[in-house]
Design an enzyme around this catalytic site. Structure first.
Site, PDB file in Angstrom:
ATOM      1  N   LYS A   1       0.861  -1.134  -0.063  1.00  0.00           N
ATOM      2  CA  LYS A   1       0.049   0.144   0.067  1.00  0.00           C
ATOM      3  C   LYS A   1       0.993   1.123  -0.045  1.00  0.00           C
ATOM      4  O   LYS A   1       1.876   1.191   0.613  1.00  0.00           O
ATOM      5  CB  LYS A   1      -0.826  -0.008   1.383  1.00  0.00           C
ATOM      6  CG  LYS A   1      -1.790   1.133   1.484  1.00  0.00           C
ATOM      7  CD  LYS A   1      -2.756   1.273   0.262  1.00  0.00           C
ATOM      8  CE  LYS A   1      -3.560   2.651   0.536  1.00  0.00           C
ATOM      9  NZ  LYS A   1      -4.454   3.066  -0.724  1.00  0.00           N
TER      10      LYS A   1
ATOM     11  N   ILE B   1     -10.139   5.806  -1.490  1.00  0.00           N
ATOM     12  CA  ILE B   1      -9.504   5.421  -0.407  1.00  0.00           C
ATOM     13  C   ILE B   1      -8.787   6.725   0.030  1.00  0.00           C
ATOM     14  O   ILE B   1      -8.912   6.948   1.312  1.00  0.00           O
ATOM     15  CB  ILE B   1      -8.612   4.264  -0.417  1.00  0.00           C
ATOM     16  CG1 ILE B   1      -9.146   3.047  -1.035  1.00  0.00           C
ATOM     17  CG2 ILE B   1      -8.069   3.917   0.847  1.00  0.00           C
ATOM     18  CD1 ILE B   1     -10.321   2.519  -0.290  1.00  0.00           C
TER      19      ILE B   1
ATOM     20  N   CYS C   1      -2.105   9.218  -7.699  1.00  0.00           N
ATOM     21  CA  CYS C   1      -3.012   8.935  -7.027  1.00  0.00           C
ATOM     22  C   CYS C   1      -4.282   9.907  -7.514  1.00  0.00           C
ATOM     23  O   CYS C   1      -4.239  11.060  -7.353  1.00  0.00           O
ATOM     24  CB  CYS C   1      -2.886   8.975  -5.568  1.00  0.00           C
ATOM     25  SG  CYS C   1      -4.618   8.536  -4.621  1.00  0.00           S
TER      26      CYS C   1
ATOM     27  N   ASN D   1      -2.379   3.767 -13.322  1.00  0.00           N
ATOM     28  CA  ASN D   1      -3.280   3.571 -12.078  1.00  0.00           C
ATOM     29  C   ASN D   1      -4.691   3.849 -12.546  1.00  0.00           C
ATOM     30  O   ASN D   1      -4.906   3.548 -13.690  1.00  0.00           O
ATOM     31  CB  ASN D   1      -2.688   4.804 -11.283  1.00  0.00           C
ATOM     32  CG  ASN D   1      -2.988   4.776  -9.774  1.00  0.00           C
ATOM     33  OD1 ASN D   1      -4.157   4.050  -9.271  1.00  0.00           O
ATOM     34  ND2 ASN D   1      -1.989   5.041  -8.866  1.00  0.00           N
TER      35      ASN D   1
ATOM     36  N   GLY E   1      -7.108  -4.263 -14.940  1.00  0.00           N
ATOM     37  CA  GLY E   1      -7.913  -5.482 -15.031  1.00  0.00           C
ATOM     38  C   GLY E   1      -7.315  -6.584 -15.487  1.00  0.00           C
ATOM     39  O   GLY E   1      -8.317  -7.552 -16.035  1.00  0.00           O
TER      40      GLY E   1
HETATM   41  C1  LIG Z   1      -9.021  -0.216  -3.308  1.00  0.00           C
HETATM   42  C2  LIG Z   1      -7.859   0.142  -4.152  1.00  0.00           C
HETATM   43  C3  LIG Z   1      -6.680   0.699  -3.615  1.00  0.00           C
HETATM   44  C4  LIG Z   1      -5.766   1.225  -4.317  1.00  0.00           C
HETATM   45  N1  LIG Z   1      -4.574   2.120  -3.720  1.00  0.00           N
HETATM   46  C5  LIG Z   1      -3.560   2.257  -4.193  1.00  0.00           C
HETATM   47  C6  LIG Z   1      -2.462   2.907  -3.749  1.00  0.00           C
HETATM   48  O1  LIG Z   1      -2.464   2.910  -2.496  1.00  0.00           O
HETATM   49  N2  LIG Z   1      -1.320   3.096  -4.515  1.00  0.00           N
HETATM   50  C7  LIG Z   1      -1.204   2.954  -5.816  1.00  0.00           C
HETATM   51  O2  LIG Z   1      -0.441   3.166  -6.383  1.00  0.00           O
HETATM   52  N3  LIG Z   1      -2.512   2.204  -6.446  1.00  0.00           N
HETATM   53  C8  LIG Z   1      -3.489   1.848  -5.758  1.00  0.00           C
HETATM   54  N4  LIG Z   1      -4.606   1.273  -6.395  1.00  0.00           N
HETATM   55  C9  LIG Z   1      -4.397   1.095  -7.733  1.00  0.00           C
HETATM   56  C10 LIG Z   1      -3.914  -0.344  -8.126  1.00  0.00           C
HETATM   57  O3  LIG Z   1      -2.739  -0.793  -7.743  1.00  0.00           O
HETATM   58  C11 LIG Z   1      -4.148  -0.640  -9.568  1.00  0.00           C
HETATM   59  O4  LIG Z   1      -3.000   0.076 -10.517  1.00  0.00           O
HETATM   60  C12 LIG Z   1      -5.354  -0.270 -10.299  1.00  0.00           C
HETATM   61  O5  LIG Z   1      -6.423  -0.889  -9.531  1.00  0.00           O
HETATM   62  C13 LIG Z   1      -5.527  -0.888 -11.637  1.00  0.00           C
HETATM   63  O6  LIG Z   1      -5.379  -2.328 -11.741  1.00  0.00           O
HETATM   64  P1  LIG Z   1      -6.575  -3.276 -11.439  1.00  0.00           P
HETATM   65  O7  LIG Z   1      -7.784  -3.113 -12.555  1.00  0.00           O
HETATM   66  O8  LIG Z   1      -6.043  -4.922 -11.456  1.00  0.00           O
HETATM   67  O9  LIG Z   1      -6.942  -3.097 -10.084  1.00  0.00           O
HETATM   68  C14 LIG Z   1      -5.695   0.877  -5.752  1.00  0.00           C
HETATM   69  C15 LIG Z   1      -6.788   0.225  -6.175  1.00  0.00           C
HETATM   70  C16 LIG Z   1      -7.816  -0.294  -5.743  1.00  0.00           C
HETATM   71  C17 LIG Z   1      -9.111  -0.816  -6.295  1.00  0.00           C
END
Ligand SMILES: Cc1cc2nc3c(=O)[nH]c(=O)nc-3n(C[C@H](O)[C@H](O)[C@H](O)COP(=O)(O)O)c2cc1C
Length: 316
Positions: free
Chosen positions: A50, A76, A135, A197, A249
């Site tokens: 995180k 978040i 972010c 992101n 995704g």
């Molecule tokens: C609940 C949640 C919290 C996340 N927190 C962070 C974070 O603290 N730092 C960050 O760089 N990305 C954060 N992300 C982004 C994810 O690391 C990722 O890059 C993004 O969700 C796209 O990938 P996915 O479709 O596989 O989830 C967060 C995503 C979700 C869903």
């Protein structure tokens, strides 16, 4: 016939060698230590924690997540334990994990990021840093602040000068020209880029005539964004020389290979962990079988090997 044992999934992301290209994405897998003893973490290429900031943060007010068609929104707002608690409580456990761990770090300005790297350099047990320049859910130091090419180059260079560990720059997809920011991070000396992101999105409650999320807007993730992330990775890998770690995704082993085909070197699993915390390790295991099925013996040979659709194919 290619058998599973012939497949070498070892992946180099710049100087960092990963056992497999499957990496747990920041914010979706705690600090990694929570899963020790529950999941075979040695199957993962790496875990990204995180995002950690200088001070502990409580994050945004609820609701902070909501389900959307084929995805989710989150706002978040970088809730995290803060640097001191990360060092005192998390790092001793992170050091014991059987896979490399990168600390995700976030800051409201270059100085905060420098402070984080300087402090974490005193600690053992980290393979590198993923700098969260992207972010969408914080007022200060979010994706908009870092969408400035010169600031990005200067900041990456300042951080790079403080560490010999791997430095990944995680970029936002909400830019007019994602390639420009990618080139800026590369110019600063980033070892790799994480693309990308979440995409800014929102949801409204018609009956109440209110936003669903306490922060009004959030970041969209999950299968809904995979086509968008695939296009971002293809665009960025056409512009930079450094490795790109894909994020967006990914749910199955086939998705990992799709991202490699458009140029990714490694691939992160995020939202899928909210359906099943074992999603990443399961997918890493499935990857061997999927490679065998497709006759792939080296991921290297697949990288950015995507071809144009043949003429005469019907446009969708
Ligand atoms: C609940 C949640 C919290 C996340 N927190 C962070 C974070 O603290 N730092 C960050 O760089 N990305 C954060 N992300 C982004 C994810 O690391 C990722 O890059 C993004 O969700 C796209 O990938 P996915 O479709 O596989 O989830 C967060 C995503 C979700 C869903």
């Amino acid at each position: 016939v290619t058998t599973a044992t012939q497949i070498d999934l070892e992946t180099r992301v710049g100087p960092l060698v990963l056992r497999t290209p499957v990496v747990a994405a920041s914010g979706t897998f705690g600090y990694g230590d929570e899963f020790s003893g529950h999941l075979p973490l040695e199957r993962l290429g790496a875990v990204v924690t995180k995002t950690v900031t200088c001070e502990a943060r409580a994050g945004n007010r609820p609701h902070r997540v909501c389900e959307t068609p084929s995805g989710m929104l989150n706002s978040i707002g970088l809730e995290n334990v803060g640097l001191d608690a990360f060092r005192a409580r998390k790092l001793p456990r992170i050091r014991e994990l059987p896979c490399p761990v990168l600390a995700s770090i976030g800051g409201e300005n270059p100085e905060e990021l420098e402070r984080l790297v300087a402090a974490l350099e005193e600690e053992e047990g980290l393979a590198g840093y993923e700098v969260n320049f992207s972010c969408p859910n914080v007022r200060a130091g979010g994706a908009r602040y870092w969408a400035d090419a010169r600031r990005l180059t200067d900041t990456v260079a300042r951080l790079k000068a403080r560490t010999r560990r791997s430095l990944w720059a995680k970029l936002s997809p909400n830019a007019t020209d994602p390639g420009e920011l990618a080139l800026a991070a590369e110019a600063g000396g980033a070892d790799a880029l994480t693309v990308c992101n979440t995409f800014v999105g929102t949801a409204v409650d018609l009956e109440r005539r209110e936003f669903v999320l306490g922060a009004s807007t959030g970041g969209l993730s999950g299968p809904a964004i995979r086509p968008l992330a695939l296009a971002q990775v293809y665009e960025v890998t056409g512009r930079v020389r450094i490795p790109v770690v894909a994020s967006g995704g990914v749910v199955t082993a086939a998705h990992v290979l799709e991202f490699v085909l458009v140029g990714a070197t490694a691939v992160q699993v995020g939202t899928a962990h909210f359906v099943d915390p074992a999603a990443g390790v399961a997918l890493a295991r499935d990857l061997e079988a999927e490679c065998a099925r497709l006759g792939i013996s080296r991921l290297e040979a697949l990288r950015r090997a995507v071809r144009p659709a043949p003429p005469g194919s019907v446009a969708g």
